[in-house]
Design an enzyme around this catalytic site. Structure first.
Site, PDB file in Angstrom:
ATOM      1  N   LYS A  11       1.143  -1.112   0.220  1.00 35.51           N
ATOM      2  CA  LYS A  11       0.012   0.048  -0.265  1.00 35.51           C
ATOM      3  C   LYS A  11       0.775   1.499  -0.339  1.00 35.51           C
ATOM      4  O   LYS A  11       2.280   1.560   0.379  1.00 35.51           O
ATOM      5  CB  LYS A  11      -1.157  -0.059   0.972  1.00 35.51           C
ATOM      6  CG  LYS A  11      -0.436   0.029   2.254  1.00 35.51           C
ATOM      7  CD  LYS A  11      -0.049   1.163   2.999  1.00 35.51           C
ATOM      8  CE  LYS A  11       0.540   1.229   4.554  1.00 35.51           C
ATOM      9  NZ  LYS A  11       1.465   2.672   4.544  1.00 35.51           N
ATOM     10  N   GLY A 104       4.190  -4.158   3.924  1.00 33.59           N
ATOM     11  CA  GLY A 104       4.525  -5.806   3.364  1.00 33.59           C
ATOM     12  C   GLY A 104       3.647  -6.556   4.930  1.00 33.59           C
ATOM     13  O   GLY A 104       3.909  -8.228   4.541  1.00 33.59           O
ATOM     14  N   ASP A 139      -2.679  -1.391  10.069  1.00 31.68           N
ATOM     15  CA  ASP A 139      -2.208  -1.245   9.034  1.00 31.68           C
ATOM     16  C   ASP A 139      -3.278  -2.449   8.137  1.00 31.68           C
ATOM     17  O   ASP A 139      -3.958  -2.791   6.996  1.00 31.68           O
ATOM     18  CB  ASP A 139      -1.323  -1.288   8.144  1.00 31.68           C
ATOM     19  CG  ASP A 139      -0.894   0.775   7.808  1.00 31.68           C
ATOM     20  OD1 ASP A 139      -1.562   0.886   8.161  1.00 31.68           O
ATOM     21  OD2 ASP A 139       0.826   0.347   8.027  1.00 31.68           O
TER      22      ASP A 139
HETATM   23  O1  C5P Z   1      -0.430  -0.864  14.596  1.00 30.32           O
HETATM   24  P1  C5P Z   1       0.759  -1.229  14.686  1.00 30.32           P
HETATM   25  O2  C5P Z   1       0.978  -2.253  15.591  1.00 30.32           O
HETATM   26  O3  C5P Z   1       1.119  -1.090  13.364  1.00 30.32           O
HETATM   27  O4  C5P Z   1       1.455   0.093  15.460  1.00 30.32           O
HETATM   28  C1  C5P Z   1       3.168   0.132  15.445  1.00 30.32           C
HETATM   29  C2  C5P Z   1       3.400   1.022  16.374  1.00 30.32           C
HETATM   30  O5  C5P Z   1       3.039   2.591  15.429  1.00 30.32           O
HETATM   31  C3  C5P Z   1       2.725   1.660  17.398  1.00 30.32           C
HETATM   32  O6  C5P Z   1       3.250   1.239  18.346  1.00 30.32           O
HETATM   33  C4  C5P Z   1       2.406   3.089  17.173  1.00 30.32           C
HETATM   34  O7  C5P Z   1       4.052   3.703  18.216  1.00 30.32           O
HETATM   35  C5  C5P Z   1       2.386   3.752  16.584  1.00 30.32           C
HETATM   36  N1  C5P Z   1       1.677   3.462  15.059  1.00 30.32           N
HETATM   37  C6  C5P Z   1       0.583   5.093  16.477  1.00 30.32           C
HETATM   38  N2  C5P Z   1       0.013   5.276  15.329  1.00 30.32           N
HETATM   39  C7  C5P Z   1      -1.253   4.676  14.242  1.00 30.32           C
HETATM   40  C8  C5P Z   1      -0.565   3.687  13.556  1.00 30.32           C
HETATM   41  C9  C5P Z   1       0.633   3.281  14.137  1.00 30.32           C
HETATM   42  O8  C5P Z   1       1.982   5.701  16.897  1.00 30.32           O
HETATM   43  N3  C5P Z   1      -1.905   5.149  13.588  1.00 30.32           N
END
Ligand code: C5P
Length: 299
Positions: A11, A104, A139
């Protein structure tokens, strides 16, 4: 069924506007996701224990192959909600740059949800799959839905929007950026003030997507994570500058970076732009959008 194959796209974020950090440690987002036809291919086979191998022409050494990989976490999540006692051996052939801001790992997680659901015959609904996906990562729901979606909340609350095709050149970088580090660097750069998020993406962006107008789309591309990504990896500025020099309609950091993506006018312009990067010694791949989300390959 003893073996299934699922494809899932990469994406890009056409707009990525980041609001304040909430009490759960996530930032509120207003984003427009678009899936591109750079495919991860996941194969799952019945097995006595979970295992994972990877291949592909991207840098693979930083991919964990144990339970911390989202592929196995996804399978465990399906086990948890269905009570299914089986396991699976997974293989992922990767085309999406690793740690590059193109999701990915999230694509692999979405592919694994669909794969084990089919392999085990657990028949989860799309709503159930989306719930599991949002537990696995912000995501991952988008990777199940694909095409073009407005993302709100952590990026996990989706609304589909229309888009005609667009042509991109993707230029991966030989480094990885950690997503949490990019978000925390944005917080540092902003100090106390995070701008309030608009309720919706700009009308100009929505109109350009609907009409398939690359020239109108170019000035609408925004990414609040570009500044922190550039602060952490200043060398990507030269890649963005090269894209402008080569005549890209626009160039941007993809998501949390460091992969850079460039907008072309059409498929011919895309091929010329990719050649230009190649001549300058950069690996570049052509991608078009929107692409469908994670899906099972039949027979
Ligand atoms: O949701 P995911 O595990 O992919 O997110 C990884 C990290 O990216 C989170 O722990 C956070 O630190 C940051 N993040 C964020 N705000 C979002 C998505 C991700 O701060 N909307």
């Amino acid at each position: 069924m003893t073996s299934v194959t699922v494809k899932a796209p990469g994406k890009i974020n056409l707009a990525l506007q980041v609001g304040p950090k909430n009490s759960a440690g996530y930032h509120d987002l207003l984003t427009v996701f678009q899936a591109v036809d750079v495919w991860e291919t996941l194969t799952a086979e019945d097995a006595a224990e979970f295992s994972l191998t990877v291949s592909g022409d991207v840098v693979l050494d930083e991919i964990p192959l144990d339970e911390s990989n989202l592929v196995i976490a996804a399978a465990r999540a399906v086990q948890r909600v269905t009570g299914h006692g089986g396991a699976a051996s997974f293989h992922v052939d990767k085309k999406v740059p690793v740690g590059g801001g193109m999701a990915g790992g999230s694509a692999d997680a979405a592919a694994a949800l669909i794969a084990v659901d089919a392999l085990w015959g657990t028949n989860l609904s799309q709503v159930q799959l989306l719930e599991l996906a949002s537990e696995l990562g912000s995501d991952v729901p988008f990777m199940l839905e694909g095409y073009t979606q407005i993302g709100r909340g952590r990026g996990h609350l989706l609304d589909a929007i229309e888009s005609l095709p667009f042509f991109w050149v993707v230029v991966p970088q030989p480094l990885h950026l950690s997503t949490p580090l990019v978000y925390s660097t944005l917080d540092e750069l902003r100090g106390d003030g995070s701008p309030a998020l608009p309720a919706s993406p700009s009308q100009g962006l929505l109109d350009a997507l609907f009409a398939g107008e690359a020239h109108a789309l170019a000035p609408e591309l925004v990414n609040d994570l570009a500044a922190p990504a550039l602060a952490l990896a200043p060398q990507i500025q030269s890649v963005l500058d090269l894209g402008a020099q080569l005549g890209a309609l626009a160039g941007m950091v993809s998501g949390s970076g460091p992969t850079c993506v460039f907008l072309a006018e059409d498929a011919n312009h895309q091929a010329r732009l990719a050649d230009g990067f190649d001549t300058e010694g950069h690996y570049a791949l052509c991608a078009s959008s929107p692409a469908r989300g994670a899906h099972l390959l039949r027979g």
